[in-house]
Design an enzyme around this catalytic site. Structure first.
Site, PDB file in Angstrom:
ATOM      1  N   THR A  57       0.894  -1.146  -0.063  1.00 46.39           N
ATOM      2  CA  THR A  57      -0.102  -0.092  -0.114  1.00 46.39           C
ATOM      3  C   THR A  57       0.692   1.204  -0.095  1.00 46.39           C
ATOM      4  OG1 THR A  57      -0.051   0.392   2.257  1.00 46.39           O
ATOM      5  CG2 THR A  57      -1.668  -1.357   1.437  1.00 46.39           C
ATOM      6  N   CYS A  58       0.050   2.140   0.127  1.00 46.14           N
ATOM      7  CA  CYS A  58       1.128   3.671   0.310  1.00 46.14           C
ATOM      8  C   CYS A  58       1.751   3.812   1.345  1.00 46.14           C
ATOM      9  CB  CYS A  58       0.130   4.840  -0.020  1.00 46.14           C
ATOM     10  SG  CYS A  58      -0.938   5.106   1.127  1.00 46.14           S
ATOM     11  N   ARG A  60       3.054   0.877   3.134  1.00 45.21           N
ATOM     12  CA  ARG A  60       3.812  -0.219   3.485  1.00 45.21           C
ATOM     13  C   ARG A  60       3.999  -1.222   2.196  1.00 45.21           C
ATOM     14  NH1 ARG A  60       2.299  -1.812   7.989  1.00 45.21           N
ATOM     15  NH2 ARG A  60       0.998   0.159   8.412  1.00 45.21           N
ATOM     16  N   GLY A 193      -7.143   7.459 -12.264  1.00 43.83           N
ATOM     17  CA  GLY A 193      -6.960   6.067 -11.435  1.00 43.83           C
ATOM     18  C   GLY A 193      -8.256   6.132 -10.568  1.00 43.83           C
ATOM     19  N   ILE A 194      -9.043   4.976 -10.755  1.00 43.04           N
ATOM     20  CA  ILE A 194     -10.041   5.032  -9.760  1.00 43.04           C
ATOM     21  C   ILE A 194     -10.155   3.274  -9.173  1.00 43.04           C
ATOM     22  CG2 ILE A 194     -11.609   6.423 -11.045  1.00 43.04           C
ATOM     23  CD1 ILE A 194     -12.802   4.169 -12.415  1.00 43.04           C
ATOM     24  N   GLY A 195      -8.899   2.852  -8.787  1.00 40.63           N
ATOM     25  CA  GLY A 195      -9.002   1.796  -7.912  1.00 40.63           C
ATOM     26  C   GLY A 195      -9.684   1.862  -6.444  1.00 40.63           C
TER      27      GLY A 195
END
Length: 416
Positions: A57-58, A60, A193-195
């Site tokens: 993730t952003c 880790r 980006g639309i995750g």
């Protein structure tokens, strides 16, 4: 493919880096996208690994799994990262056994998030495990562990205010815009980006900025069109990215490319722009911040924002940890009892063998005139004996004594 075997908890590791010792630029070198994850899954058996998953993730990049030693996990992870293995070893932390299990519970609850109580992490954890499970790398131990973590986070969310309010990375981005941009209704906003993060950011933009001047661009255009239609926004093709970057006042980037998507050349001489890069690694070219017309904000800067909601969350930490302790204890008890499964099966088989043994039947017949076939009543008797034995084993941890007691209980049951 994970074999159906008992895993020793001492062989369960977590190895990773996070925001506590590394900034976003370093974390970006060890971020794992779906392609890299798939490559790791394909080569994992050659590293001696059969049960693991990766959470990137952003905040880790962490790899959880069973191994003979932590180096196996480090090597397979770094085989696909931009950053080299020696740098990772210098920066990473390693947790094993019960400590590793405590860590995943705290990660799932948001206690280890850069923004305390960030509930987005549990969705990311589910996706990470799902990706690994689809390739056969999630066994009974890991699946039960993750399910316990999910249940724990649900209780924490319902019974504490740890995730109360609306503080997350995606909300922090919107909060920053509200505090630093005037006349928002007149601004053109581009979301790239639309995750998971992108969708949450999009909904926060709509809910809290009171504007619909938002254009969505995604690598898969259909997803952008669907979300835009749902929220009454606009969407555009990735082919038109450059023109929309140039015409937008506020740009939010939530993509997972290994290379920058928005370049310095896209931004030069096209008016003042606020760019918020929520991606790890960065998806906005570093040189863009050199431009006088560009204000570039990243996830680490957003996470430094403080407000009353975060202060209230700090007070909820003891309650959250108490809930984690309960669920962790239940999981460890389950894990311990799994070790007894082969023994319990063996005793159950022995009781069946005894009932069909001619020597036992001849002795048994002197006490009863019942038929000697293994009828449903006798099956129930065996089940009852096994259940009682399992309870005693859980309380006393004496398998040998439990075996003898089970035999005696079975004989006594028949004689009564």
């Amino acid at each position: 493919m994970v074999a159906d075997k008992q895993q020793n908890i001492s062989g369960f590791f977590i190895v990773g880096i996070n925001y506590k010792k590394t900034d976003a630029s370093v974390r970006g070198q060890f971020a794992i996208n779906n392609i890299q994850y798939a490559n790791i899954l394909s080569i994992a058996p050659s590293f001696g690994l059969s049960e693991f998953f990766i959470l990137s993730t952003c905040n880790r990049t962490e790899i959880y799994g069973f191994a003979d030693n932590a180096c196996q996990l480090v090597e397979v992870l770094c085989s696909q990262t931009e950053g080299d293995i020696e740098m990772f070893k210098k920066l990473c932390y390693v947790k094993q056994g019960s400590e590793a299990i405590q860590h995943i519970f705290e990660v799932g609850a948001g206690l280890e998030s850069q923004i305390l109580g960030d509930y987005e992490i549990i969705g990311q954890l589910k996706l990470a495990v799902k990706f690994s499970k689809e390739s056969g790398f999630i066994g009974a131990f890991t699946e039960r562990l993750v399910n316990s973590v999910i249940q724990s986070t649900k209780v924490i969310k319902n019974k504490t205010a740890l995730s109360g309010g609306t503080v997350s990375v995606s909300f922090a981005a919107v909060q920053y815009i509200k505090k630093n941009v005037s006349k928002i209704a007149d601004k053109n906003i581009l979301l790239l980006g639309i995750g998971k993060i992108g969708r949450n950011t999009c909904k926060n933009l709509v809910d809290y900025l009171n504007t619909k001047r938002i254009t969505l661009i995604n690598r898969t255009e259909e997803k952008a069109r669907e979300l835009a239609s749902e929220l009454g926004l606009q969407s555009a093709s990735m082919d038109d990215l450059s023109s929309y970057v140039q015409s937008s006042d506020i740009i939010l980037v939530a993509t997972n490319s290994n290379e920058p998507i928005i370049l310095k050349s896209h931004l030069e001489n096209f008016g003042d722009k606020l760019i918020i890069d929520l991606s790890i690694p960065y998806n906005v070219e570093k040189e863009a911040q050199e431009l006088s017309n560009v204000t570039l904000i990243n996830v680490d800067q957003l996470s430094k924002l403080k407000d009353e909601t975060l202060q209230k969350r700090v007070a909820e930490i003891p309650a959250a940890k108490a809930i984690i302790a309960e669920h962790k204890e239940e999981f460890l008890e389950w894990s311990h009892m799994r070790k007894n499964v082969p023994f319990i099966k063996a005793v159950k088989q022995k009781l069946h063998d005894m009932h069909n043994c001619e020597l036992y039947l001849s002795s048994y017949s002197s006490y009863t005139s019942n038929t000697t076939s293994l009828n449903p009543v006798n099956v129930q008797a065996i089940q009852k004996v096994i259940k009682n034995m399992a309870v005693k084993m859980r309380q006393q941890h004496q398998p040998g004594c439990s075996y003898i007691e089970a035999i005696n209980d079975f004989i006594t049951t028949h004689r009564n």
